[in-house]
Design a protein around this motif. Structure first.
Motif, mmCIF file in Angstrom:
data_model
loop_
_atom_site.group_PDB
_atom_site.id
_atom_site.type_symbol
_atom_site.label_atom_id
_atom_site.label_comp_id
_atom_site.label_asym_id
_atom_site.label_seq_id
_atom_site.Cartn_x
_atom_site.Cartn_y
_atom_site.Cartn_z
ATOM 1 N N ALA A 177 0.838 -1.208 0.000
ATOM 2 C CA ALA A 177 0.000 0.000 0.000
ATOM 3 C C ALA A 177 0.869 1.253 0.000
ATOM 4 O O ALA A 177 0.613 2.205 -0.752
ATOM 5 N N LEU A 178 1.904 1.280 0.828
ATOM 6 C CA LEU A 178 2.800 2.434 0.856
ATOM 7 C C LEU A 178 3.611 2.540 -0.427
ATOM 8 O O LEU A 178 3.814 3.645 -0.956
ATOM 9 N N PHE A 179 4.087 1.411 -0.925
ATOM 10 C CA PHE A 179 4.877 1.392 -2.153
ATOM 11 C C PHE A 179 4.077 1.983 -3.316
ATOM 12 O O PHE A 179 4.557 2.855 -4.050
ATOM 13 N N TYR A 180 2.852 1.510 -3.489
ATOM 14 C CA TYR A 180 1.989 2.036 -4.543
ATOM 15 C C TYR A 180 1.491 3.451 -4.217
ATOM 16 O O TYR A 180 1.407 4.317 -5.103
ATOM 17 N N GLY A 181 1.140 3.678 -2.941
ATOM 18 C CA GLY A 181 0.540 4.961 -2.568
ATOM 19 C C GLY A 181 1.430 6.154 -2.838
ATOM 20 O O GLY A 181 0.955 7.225 -3.221
ATOM 21 N N VAL A 207 -4.086 9.158 -3.170
ATOM 22 C CA VAL A 207 -3.293 8.333 -2.281
ATOM 23 C C VAL A 207 -4.160 7.391 -1.450
ATOM 24 O O VAL A 207 -3.838 6.205 -1.279
ATOM 25 N N LEU A 208 -5.289 7.879 -0.923
ATOM 26 C CA LEU A 208 -6.128 7.023 -0.087
ATOM 27 C C LEU A 208 -6.808 5.931 -0.903
ATOM 28 O O LEU A 208 -6.937 4.789 -0.436
ATOM 29 N N SER A 209 -7.247 6.255 -2.101
ATOM 30 C CA SER A 209 -7.892 5.233 -2.931
ATOM 31 C C SER A 209 -6.903 4.131 -3.275
ATOM 32 O O SER A 209 -7.275 2.943 -3.334
ATOM 33 N N THR A 210 -5.645 4.494 -3.479
ATOM 34 C CA THR A 210 -4.627 3.494 -3.787
ATOM 35 C C THR A 210 -4.303 2.649 -2.560
ATOM 36 O O THR A 210 -4.156 1.420 -2.656
ATOM 37 N N PRO A 246 4.889 10.951 -9.166
ATOM 38 C CA PRO A 246 4.695 10.414 -7.814
ATOM 39 C C PRO A 246 4.654 11.559 -6.805
ATOM 40 O O PRO A 246 5.459 12.487 -6.878
ATOM 41 N N HIS A 247 3.751 11.480 -5.857
ATOM 42 C CA HIS A 247 3.602 12.604 -4.929
ATOM 43 C C HIS A 247 4.467 12.438 -3.680
ATOM 44 O O HIS A 247 4.703 13.410 -2.961
ATOM 45 N N ASN A 248 4.955 11.220 -3.398
ATOM 46 C CA ASN A 248 5.698 11.006 -2.158
ATOM 47 C C ASN A 248 6.603 9.789 -2.294
ATOM 48 O O ASN A 248 6.253 8.678 -1.895
ATOM 49 N N LEU A 249 7.784 9.985 -2.857
ATOM 50 C CA LEU A 249 8.709 8.868 -3.034
ATOM 51 C C LEU A 249 9.280 8.373 -1.715
ATOM 52 O O LEU A 249 9.744 7.229 -1.618
ATOM 53 N N THR A 250 9.248 9.213 -0.673
ATOM 54 C CA THR A 250 9.643 8.741 0.654
ATOM 55 C C THR A 250 8.736 7.603 1.093
ATOM 56 O O THR A 250 9.189 6.589 1.649
ATOM 57 N N LEU A 302 4.621 1.158 -26.405
ATOM 58 C CA LEU A 302 3.541 0.232 -26.757
ATOM 59 C C LEU A 302 2.167 0.847 -26.538
ATOM 60 O O LEU A 302 1.166 0.294 -26.999
ATOM 61 N N GLY A 303 2.094 1.938 -25.795
ATOM 62 C CA GLY A 303 0.861 2.709 -25.726
ATOM 63 C C GLY A 303 -0.160 2.267 -24.705
ATOM 64 O O GLY A 303 -1.339 2.605 -24.818
ATOM 65 N N TYR A 304 0.235 1.522 -23.675
ATOM 66 C CA TYR A 304 -0.729 1.173 -22.623
ATOM 67 C C TYR A 304 -0.309 1.862 -21.329
ATOM 68 O O TYR A 304 0.860 2.180 -21.123
ATOM 69 N N ASP A 305 -1.261 2.093 -20.441
ATOM 70 C CA ASP A 305 -1.021 2.854 -19.214
ATOM 71 C C ASP A 305 -1.110 1.931 -18.000
ATOM 72 O O ASP A 305 -2.142 1.839 -17.348
ATOM 73 N N ASP A 306 -0.022 1.234 -17.748
ATOM 74 C CA ASP A 306 0.125 0.423 -16.532
ATOM 75 C C ASP A 306 0.641 1.376 -15.462
ATOM 76 O O ASP A 306 1.836 1.593 -15.323
ATOM 77 N N ALA A 307 -0.293 1.971 -14.712
ATOM 78 C CA ALA A 307 0.014 3.150 -13.908
ATOM 79 C C ALA A 307 1.220 2.958 -12.986
ATOM 80 O O ALA A 307 2.093 3.817 -12.901
ATOM 81 N N LEU A 308 1.283 1.828 -12.272
ATOM 82 C CA LEU A 308 2.347 1.614 -11.291
ATOM 83 C C LEU A 308 3.220 0.423 -11.662
ATOM 84 O O LEU A 308 3.885 -0.163 -10.810
ATOM 85 N N ASP A 309 3.196 0.067 -12.938
ATOM 86 C CA ASP A 309 4.102 -0.941 -13.506
ATOM 87 C C ASP A 309 3.917 -2.336 -12.915
ATOM 88 O O ASP A 309 4.883 -3.069 -12.694
ATOM 89 N N ALA A 310 2.666 -2.714 -12.698
ATOM 90 C CA ALA A 310 2.390 -4.050 -12.166
ATOM 91 C C ALA A 310 2.799 -5.132 -13.162
ATOM 92 O O ALA A 310 3.371 -6.164 -12.783
ATOM 93 N N PHE A 311 2.509 -4.915 -14.449
ATOM 94 C CA PHE A 311 2.936 -5.902 -15.443
ATOM 95 C C PHE A 311 4.439 -5.860 -15.650
ATOM 96 O O PHE A 311 5.116 -6.889 -15.684
#
Length: 404
Positions: free
Chosen positions: A26-30, A38-41, A193-197, A303-312
């Motif tokens: 959650a923190l890593f993605y958030g 941030v809260l929805s993530t 990213p809003h908070n890399l810490t 490739l033109g796709y939006d894998d927002a947080l690079d899960a793939f």
């Protein structure tokens, strides 16, 4: 019921470590999303805990590890977990094994959420988690980890979840990114990213928890757990260095996000191999996973796709790399329950590894596509464009992550 107290203690500690990985995720993605989301993530990870826990108790564990129906899925003999209370599984209580596996089931759909961060409706996410866990995760876990599963019988090696967890999540994440479409303004607007810490803190928690993830999969506190712990640490370190080396060469600067992403890529890569390979082989696997995942993440823009947080890019690619290289570096001398890989003279081990990668990836992708289309038709998948611009914290949850 006869159990070993040392093995049981280690498995219970490992269960807690793997549980801690979900808040770490959650923190890593958030930290990687914009502050308005941030809260929805965070909710994607935290909501998976209660949703999958109850599913696992009611019938999920039974589907994954219950008496097999043709090697494809477990029956409902363990539904409700009542028969497990007085049973042992190997040298540990059956309930301890069930609880340990529960934490894997919890974090896997949360990994998928990285692909559609900042744009999926929360009700759709909740339904998706329950259906995906039932129709994708549970059968795949049975195929690979149940002694009656067809991939297990074929000889596919997956010590702690390279295919079951990371490849299935990664393949599903790619489908989610394509079906939901790009975030508003992507890629022309910068989604910084809003908070890399926060992200680096989450990465550290993941690294810590991964010792339970991999070394706990030894299901005992002996030499195999020690091997798995060391290979896990080496794989993470090598993954971070592999990513940083390529990033530094390509972009001229090493980044904090790069080291966090690289160490996770190394952890993903070593996961299927942790209990089958030497520490030196773990270093090679980690470097390969870190470098390969870097290029996969960079390549998404082309490739033109939006894998927002690079899960793939991290979990799908890293899981596939790790599963394949397990077939190269595995040594039966290190784990009598495993098999020799190609470098030990058993080139044939590459075939069950490839079969697992192809079948699990395709199955997860197809079922995910069907689920998304069905959910979209019934309740809708994506928030409206104006809600996305406002931010999902406010529109989906009525909250804000920061007071100012």
């Amino acid at each position: 019921m006869k159990v070993d107290t040392g093995d049981t203690a280690w498995l219970l500690v490992s269960t807690a470590l793997v549980l801690f990985m979900t808040p770490g995720l959650a923190l890593f993605y958030g930290g990687m999303v914009r502050r308005k989301n941030v809260l929805s993530t965070l909710m994607h990870a935290f909501a998976a805990l209660p949703l999958v826990t109850l599913q696992w108790v009611l019938f999920g564990y039974s589907l994954a590890f219950g008496p097999s129906i043709g090697g494809l899925v477990g029956g409902l003999g363990y539904a409700g977990l009542t028969p497990l209370a007085t049973e042992a599984r190997g040298t540990v209580p059956h309930l301890a094994f069930c609880a340990f596996q529960m934490m894997f089931a919890v974090i896997t759909p949360a990994l998928v959420a990285g692909a559609f961060a900042e744009r999926m409706r929360f009700p759709a996410y909740a339904v998706f988690v329950l259906l995906w866990s039932t129709l994708v995760y549970d059968p795949v876990a049975h195929w690979v980890w149940s002694e009656s599963g067809w991939l297990f019988k074929m000889g596919a090696l997956d010590f702690a979840g390279g295919t079951v967890v990371h490849l299935s999540a990664g393949a599903s994440a790619l489908v989610c990114a394509v079906v939901l479409g790009k975030r508003v303004g992507y890629p022309h607007e910068r989604h910084q990213p809003h908070n890399l810490t926060m992200t680096l803190t989450g990465a550290g928690i993941l690294w810590f928890g991964w010792f339970g993830f991999n070394a706990g999969s030894a299901l005992g506190s002996g030499a195999l757990a020690a091997l798995s712990l060391v290979t896990t640490h080496v794989g993470a370190a090598a993954g971070a260095l592999g990513w940083l080396a390529v990033e530094w060469w390509q972009r001229g600067k090493p980044t904090a996000l790069g080291v966090a992403s690289g160490l996770v890529a190394g952890l993903v890569g070593i996961t299927p191999a942790a209990g089958f390979v030497s520490p030196a082989a773990a270093a090679v696997i980690g470097v390969a996973a870190g470098a390969a995942c870097y290029f996969a993440v960079v390549g998404k823009e082309r490739l033109g796709y939006d894998d927002a947080l690079d899960a793939f890019g991290v979990h799908g690619v890293g899981g596939a790399i790790g599963a394949l290289l397990t077939g190269v570096f595995a040594q039966k001398a290190l784990n009598e329950s495993g098999r020799d890989g190609a470098l030990a003279g058993n080139v044939a081990q590459l075939w069950p590894q490839l079969a697992g990668i192809v079948v699990v990836g395709l199955y997860a992708a197809v079922v995910t596509w069907l689920l998304l289309k069905g959910i979209d038709k019934v309740i809708g998948l994506r928030v409206a464009a104006d809600e996305e611009r406002e931010g999902l914290d406010a529109t989906e949850h009525g909250e804000t992550g920061y007071a100012s």
